[in-house]
Design a protein around this motif. Sequence first.
Motif, PDB file in Angstrom:
ATOM      1  N   ASP A   1     -58.395 -19.637 -26.836  1.00 43.78           N
ATOM      2  CA  ASP A   1     -59.107 -20.349 -27.911  1.00 43.78           C
ATOM      3  C   ASP A   1     -58.608 -21.782 -28.063  1.00 43.78           C
ATOM      4  O   ASP A   1     -58.483 -22.302 -29.186  1.00 43.78           O
ATOM      5  N   GLY A   2     -58.299 -22.412 -26.930  1.00 44.49           N
ATOM      6  CA  GLY A   2     -57.891 -23.813 -26.957  1.00 44.49           C
ATOM      7  C   GLY A   2     -56.451 -24.060 -27.334  1.00 44.49           C
ATOM      8  O   GLY A   2     -56.029 -25.218 -27.426  1.00 44.49           O
ATOM      9  N   LYS A   3     -55.668 -23.017 -27.532  1.00 44.35           N
ATOM     10  CA  LYS A   3     -54.281 -23.198 -27.964  1.00 44.35           C
ATOM     11  C   LYS A   3     -53.380 -23.481 -26.759  1.00 44.35           C
ATOM     12  O   LYS A   3     -52.471 -22.708 -26.411  1.00 44.35           O
ATOM     13  N   VAL A   4     -53.635 -24.597 -26.113  1.00 44.31           N
ATOM     14  CA  VAL A   4     -52.880 -25.030 -24.941  1.00 44.31           C
ATOM     15  C   VAL A   4     -52.387 -26.451 -25.199  1.00 44.31           C
ATOM     16  O   VAL A   4     -53.179 -27.337 -25.499  1.00 44.31           O
ATOM     17  N   PHE A   5     -51.088 -26.677 -25.082  1.00 41.39           N
ATOM     18  CA  PHE A   5     -50.493 -27.957 -25.424  1.00 41.39           C
ATOM     19  C   PHE A   5     -49.701 -28.504 -24.239  1.00 41.39           C
ATOM     20  O   PHE A   5     -49.049 -27.760 -23.511  1.00 41.39           O
ATOM     21  N   ALA A   6     -49.776 -29.829 -24.062  1.00 42.01           N
ATOM     22  CA  ALA A   6     -48.970 -30.527 -23.066  1.00 42.01           C
ATOM     23  C   ALA A   6     -47.924 -31.354 -23.803  1.00 42.01           C
ATOM     24  O   ALA A   6     -47.894 -31.394 -25.033  1.00 42.01           O
ATOM     25  N   THR A   7     -47.064 -32.026 -23.042  1.00 48.42           N
ATOM     26  CA  THR A   7     -46.016 -32.834 -23.666  1.00 48.42           C
ATOM     27  C   THR A   7     -46.606 -33.855 -24.628  1.00 48.42           C
ATOM     28  O   THR A   7     -46.072 -34.080 -25.718  1.00 48.42           O
ATOM     29  N   ALA A   8     -47.733 -34.459 -24.243  1.00 39.67           N
ATOM     30  CA  ALA A   8     -48.340 -35.503 -25.067  1.00 39.67           C
ATOM     31  C   ALA A   8     -48.935 -34.973 -26.363  1.00 39.67           C
ATOM     32  O   ALA A   8     -49.146 -35.744 -27.307  1.00 39.67           O
ATOM     33  N   THR A   9     -49.230 -33.677 -26.435  1.00 40.48           N
ATOM     34  CA  THR A   9     -49.853 -33.112 -27.643  1.00 40.48           C
ATOM     35  C   THR A   9     -48.955 -32.115 -28.358  1.00 40.48           C
ATOM     36  O   THR A   9     -49.386 -31.425 -29.272  1.00 40.48           O
ATOM     37  N   LEU A  10     -47.693 -32.069 -27.955  1.00 34.01           N
ATOM     38  CA  LEU A  10     -46.793 -31.074 -28.533  1.00 34.01           C
ATOM     39  C   LEU A  10     -46.522 -31.323 -30.015  1.00 34.01           C
ATOM     40  O   LEU A  10     -46.134 -30.400 -30.737  1.00 34.01           O
ATOM     41  N   ASP A  11     -46.761 -32.543 -30.466  1.00 33.63           N
ATOM     42  CA  ASP A  11     -46.553 -32.828 -31.891  1.00 33.63           C
ATOM     43  C   ASP A  11     -47.557 -32.086 -32.775  1.00 33.63           C
ATOM     44  O   ASP A  11     -47.363 -31.985 -33.989  1.00 33.63           O
ATOM     45  N   ARG A  12     -48.622 -31.533 -32.171  1.00 27.82           N
ATOM     46  CA  ARG A  12     -49.621 -30.779 -32.932  1.00 27.82           C
ATOM     47  C   ARG A  12     -49.403 -29.269 -32.866  1.00 27.82           C
ATOM     48  O   ARG A  12     -50.205 -28.498 -33.382  1.00 27.82           O
ATOM     49  N   LEU A  13     -48.334 -28.869 -32.200  1.00 26.43           N
ATOM     50  CA  LEU A  13     -48.102 -27.442 -31.956  1.00 26.43           C
ATOM     51  C   LEU A  13     -48.075 -26.624 -33.239  1.00 26.43           C
ATOM     52  O   LEU A  13     -48.746 -25.594 -33.342  1.00 26.43           O
ATOM     53  N   VAL A  14     -47.318 -27.064 -34.209  1.00 30.84           N
ATOM     54  CA  VAL A  14     -47.164 -26.286 -35.441  1.00 30.84           C
ATOM     55  C   VAL A  14     -48.440 -26.311 -36.278  1.00 30.84           C
ATOM     56  O   VAL A  14     -48.955 -25.270 -36.706  1.00 30.84           O
ATOM     57  N   ALA A  15     -48.970 -27.495 -36.496  1.00 35.07           N
ATOM     58  CA  ALA A  15     -50.116 -27.642 -37.404  1.00 35.07           C
ATOM     59  C   ALA A  15     -51.395 -27.018 -36.862  1.00 35.07           C
ATOM     60  O   ALA A  15     -52.257 -26.595 -37.641  1.00 35.07           O
ATOM     61  N   SER A  16     -51.543 -26.944 -35.539  1.00 36.16           N
ATOM     62  CA  SER A  16     -52.812 -26.500 -34.946  1.00 36.16           C
ATOM     63  C   SER A  16     -52.809 -25.040 -34.511  1.00 36.16           C
ATOM     64  O   SER A  16     -53.747 -24.594 -33.850  1.00 36.16           O
ATOM     65  N   THR A  17     -51.765 -24.304 -34.851  1.00 36.20           N
ATOM     66  CA  THR A  17     -51.693 -22.880 -34.492  1.00 36.20           C
ATOM     67  C   THR A  17     -51.258 -22.068 -35.710  1.00 36.20           C
ATOM     68  O   THR A  17     -50.961 -22.621 -36.774  1.00 36.20           O
ATOM     69  N   GLN A  18     -51.196 -20.775 -35.529  1.00 43.02           N
ATOM     70  CA  GLN A  18     -50.738 -19.907 -36.622  1.00 43.02           C
ATOM     71  C   GLN A  18     -49.254 -20.084 -36.926  1.00 43.02           C
ATOM     72  O   GLN A  18     -48.744 -19.507 -37.899  1.00 43.02           O
ATOM     73  N   ILE A  19     -48.569 -20.898 -36.156  1.00 41.15           N
ATOM     74  CA  ILE A  19     -47.161 -21.182 -36.441  1.00 41.15           C
ATOM     75  C   ILE A  19     -47.019 -21.826 -37.819  1.00 41.15           C
ATOM     76  O   ILE A  19     -45.994 -21.671 -38.484  1.00 41.15           O
ATOM     77  N   ARG A  20     -48.065 -22.535 -38.248  1.00 43.17           N
ATOM     78  CA  ARG A  20     -47.990 -23.208 -39.554  1.00 43.17           C
ATOM     79  C   ARG A  20     -47.715 -22.224 -40.693  1.00 43.17           C
ATOM     80  O   ARG A  20     -47.188 -22.610 -41.736  1.00 43.17           O
ATOM     81  N   ARG A  21     -48.079 -20.957 -40.500  1.00 47.07           N
ATOM     82  CA  ARG A  21     -47.820 -19.948 -41.538  1.00 47.07           C
ATOM     83  C   ARG A  21     -46.337 -19.703 -41.742  1.00 47.07           C
ATOM     84  O   ARG A  21     -45.901 -19.241 -42.792  1.00 47.07           O
ATOM     85  N   TYR A  22     -45.536 -20.036 -40.728  1.00 45.96           N
ATOM     86  CA  TYR A  22     -44.093 -19.772 -40.785  1.00 45.96           C
ATOM     87  C   TYR A  22     -43.278 -21.048 -41.019  1.00 45.96           C
ATOM     88  O   TYR A  22     -42.056 -20.979 -41.074  1.00 45.96           O
ATOM     89  N   ALA A  23     -43.975 -22.176 -41.119  1.00 50.26           N
ATOM     90  CA  ALA A  23     -43.282 -23.447 -41.304  1.00 50.26           C
ATOM     91  C   ALA A  23     -42.864 -23.628 -42.756  1.00 50.26           C
ATOM     92  O   ALA A  23     -43.535 -23.166 -43.667  1.00 50.26           O
ATOM     93  N   VAL A  24     -41.747 -24.303 -42.940  1.00 51.72           N
ATOM     94  CA  VAL A  24     -41.262 -24.622 -44.287  1.00 51.72           C
ATOM     95  C   VAL A  24     -41.654 -26.050 -44.597  1.00 51.72           C
ATOM     96  O   VAL A  24     -41.261 -26.984 -43.872  1.00 51.72           O
TER      97      VAL A  24
END
Length: 311
Positions: A286-309
């Motif tokens: 579902d498009g959840k593929v990140f490269a070095t240039a887009t790694l800054d969006r990893l948390v905000a653009s995935t379900q990881i944001r549910r676990y972020a403080v």
Amino acid sequence: LLPRGPNFIEYPQFREAFEVLKRITRTFSRFDTETVMSALNENARAFGVVRSILGMTPPEWADLARIERGSDVTQNAARQLDRECRADPAFLRAATRLKLTRVEAMVSVAVEYIRAGAPALADGLVHRLAKVDTANGLDSLTYVAQENVPYAMLLYERYLGRPFAAHRDAVSDLVGEVMETAVEDRLRAAAVSYRKTKRAERIPGFGQAPDFCIPDEVAPGVVIEAKITSDDGTARDKVTRIMRLATQRDEHVRDGRPYYEVVACIDGRGFRERRADMRQMLLALDGKVFATATLDRLVASTQIRRYAVEE
């Protein structure tokens, strides 16, 4: 014993091409794009001699031309050019405009890097041009060609075996850890709980363990596979591994839906060569593929944001 293959070059053939390159560049003192192209026009096998001086495989050389010259030469096109130059010393005299343009782009960038030599590096790193014939640019090249060094023989052995091959294989795990470390930095910055698996570790419920489980492997909400590869064959294997994780995800359901998300963090020229595989992977994740240039969006653009403080 190894099969010769149809385009294997014997040492006398390689030496002949070396002598053509040496003569036209005046023992490499006039080593520029124009003189090297003249040598290739006389004997296309000098293409392999230049590659041996540079110390790269055809795909690595092609990637350099793509980055530095904007060339459209792909890994497969570079392999094909290398084969055609080996097979026919007169190849460039009848080559198409497209092939000539690609060869010139590759020669141009090789000349630039060979002339520049190996730059100074931080501790813990080694440069691919830190070799006896390229470490100090043209000074190194002309020295080994003029002094009592069997240079053609050295290049032929390198042509057959690749410089730094054993070392590159030995540190392949360290190359992969570059992406894993970058992912860890993002997770830590967001105070995300995670479990990083060890190499070849077995996790109950997973036929194949991912690199990261968030927040843990017992009740994962997100799993991450992090890979870097410069070879398209290796990239194919890595895509297969990621797709297997997607298949496992679809088998792990709760209330009729998968209970965790699969995320891929990948980079390297190998993946750029696998366009069909990349499309398949993007759809499966579902498009959840990140490269070095887009790694800054990893948390905000995935379900990881549910676990972020939040800060």
